[in-house]
Design a protein around this motif. Structure first.
Motif, mmCIF file in Angstrom:
data_model
loop_
_atom_site.group_PDB
_atom_site.id
_atom_site.type_symbol
_atom_site.label_atom_id
_atom_site.label_comp_id
_atom_site.label_asym_id
_atom_site.label_seq_id
_atom_site.Cartn_x
_atom_site.Cartn_y
_atom_site.Cartn_z
ATOM 1 N N ASN A 89 1.027 -0.886 -0.200
ATOM 2 C CA ASN A 89 0.214 0.345 0.083
ATOM 3 C C ASN A 89 0.568 0.946 0.062
ATOM 4 N N THR A 90 2.276 1.410 0.577
ATOM 5 C CA THR A 90 2.754 2.231 0.999
ATOM 6 C C THR A 90 3.192 2.172 -0.417
ATOM 7 N N ALA A 91 4.234 1.489 -0.989
ATOM 8 C CA ALA A 91 4.396 1.607 -2.660
ATOM 9 C C ALA A 91 3.567 2.221 -3.157
ATOM 10 N N GLY A 157 2.662 -2.728 20.065
ATOM 11 C CA GLY A 157 3.913 -2.225 19.933
ATOM 12 C C GLY A 157 4.946 -2.954 19.070
ATOM 13 N N LEU A 158 5.170 -3.695 19.389
ATOM 14 C CA LEU A 158 6.063 -4.960 17.829
ATOM 15 C C LEU A 158 5.519 -5.098 16.615
ATOM 16 N N LEU A 159 4.022 -5.585 17.070
ATOM 17 C CA LEU A 159 3.766 -4.954 15.837
ATOM 18 C C LEU A 159 3.465 -4.065 14.730
ATOM 19 N N LEU A 160 3.509 -2.685 15.283
ATOM 20 C CA LEU A 160 4.089 -1.916 15.151
ATOM 21 C C LEU A 160 5.293 -1.765 14.098
ATOM 22 N N TRP A 161 5.557 -1.849 15.464
ATOM 23 C CA TRP A 161 7.732 -1.923 14.731
ATOM 24 C C TRP A 161 7.679 -2.879 14.067
ATOM 25 N N LEU A 162 7.036 -3.591 13.530
ATOM 26 C CA LEU A 162 7.828 -4.190 12.515
ATOM 27 C C LEU A 162 7.372 -3.116 11.133
ATOM 28 N N ARG A 163 6.058 -2.963 10.510
ATOM 29 C CA ARG A 163 5.748 -1.788 9.804
ATOM 30 C C ARG A 163 6.358 -1.374 9.330
ATOM 31 N N PHE A 164 6.843 -0.591 11.129
ATOM 32 C CA PHE A 164 6.985 1.000 10.629
ATOM 33 C C PHE A 164 8.960 1.054 9.901
ATOM 34 N N ALA A 165 9.543 -0.563 10.032
ATOM 35 C CA ALA A 165 10.638 -0.331 8.724
ATOM 36 C C ALA A 165 10.306 -1.149 7.394
ATOM 37 N N LEU A 166 8.790 -1.698 7.046
ATOM 38 C CA LEU A 166 8.588 -1.904 6.239
ATOM 39 C C LEU A 166 7.912 -0.997 5.061
ATOM 40 N N ILE A 167 8.045 1.024 6.168
ATOM 41 C CA ILE A 167 7.193 1.693 5.610
ATOM 42 C C ILE A 167 8.782 2.189 4.644
#
Length: 272
Positions: A89-91, A157-167
């Motif tokens: 979605n980001t891309a 928070g850990l799941l959002l941490w993964l999402r943050f990196a993949l952004i």
């Protein structure tokens, strides 16, 4: 090298405008979701459909090493999978803005390059919070129960941490691919990335070489760590499985350190 003087008016001014530019990009992204409800309905509805399909269709046929309910094993993995698919979605949004001239307009304005990239990241994190909340409510309705509030919050928070990196991977790829159609083809990358992991099946049940790849998949570390925090750990005898919490924190740092500079650099190299 002298330290940055945060008390100086010029420094405070740069920080203020950096934050203001970032907020304007975030507000623009959220406004687009508000004015295009079909897109947000699909993006938030897909997690519900995924949880229902995988939970009810495969739930009775799959086995968990050491026993236990498969839905308890599956749900944390589904949360991690949704965070992973988010980079598509980001891309897609980034390449759409790039091909429509929006990014060129940003570059022609007195805006910080980092604010444009960071604004995209903040917008996607806010949407990811909504996705996770909807998925977890659906899982609760299906009978899934986490073990305690502190572990629940830490896993969130850990799941959002993964999402943050993949952004940042999504931003970088969005600035590389030529059009939105090509960005849609990134699903061919995301699908094997999620399948060769511990999201659906424990790596111990895979062929040895494939199980080794799945063990060292960053998504597997996040899935295993969230299972542990939710109170449904599936232990393994390898180092990466025994240190899932550590690796779930380290992998996003590594991905961010690699792809955030690449995304910013690619943005700066775009032609005006």
């Amino acid at each position: 090298m002298s330290a940055i003087d945060l008390s100086s008016p010029s420094t405070r001014g740069r920080i203020y405008w950096l934050l203001a530019d970032c907020w304007n990009v975030v507000r623009r992204g959220l406004t687009h979701y508000q004015r295009q409800p079909v897109n947000i309905a699909w993006q938030l509805g897909f997690p519900i459909l995924s949880v229902l399909l995988y939970g009810y269709v495969f739930g009775s046929a799959m086995k968990v090493p050491g026993g236990g309910d498969y839905n308890d094993y599956l749900m944390p993995g589904m949360f991690a999978m949704t965070m992973t698919f988010g980079f598509i979605n980001t891309a897609t949004v980034v390449v759409h803005d790039s091909t429509k001239g929006v990014i060129d307009r940003f570059r022609s304005m007195p805006m910080a390059s980092s604010a444009v990239v960071a604004g995209r990241g903040v917008t996607d994190l806010l949407v990811a919070c909504a996705e996770l909340a909807i998925m977890m409510l659906t899982a609760l309705a299906m009978g899934w129960r986490p073990d305690g509030v502190p572990g629940f919050l830490a896993a969130f928070g850990l799941l959002l941490w993964l999402r943050f990196a993949l952004i940042w991977i999504g931003v970088w790829l969005g600035l590389l691919v030529p059009n939105p159609e090509a960005a849609g083809g990134l699903f061919a990358v995301a699908f094997p990335l999620t399948m060769i992991s511990s999201i659906f099946v424990a790596p111990q049940l895979m062929p040895d070489w494939l199980g080794w790849v799945a063990l060292w998949n960053p998504i597997s570390s996040t899935a295993a760590a969230t299972r542990e925090l939710f109170g449904t750990p599936v232990g393994g005898d390898t180092w990466v499985e025994q240190h899932a919490l550590l690796m779930a924190g380290v992998w996003p740092v590594v991905l961010t350190l690699v792809f955030l500079p690449l995304a910013v650099r690619r943005f700066k190299k775009l032609s005006r």
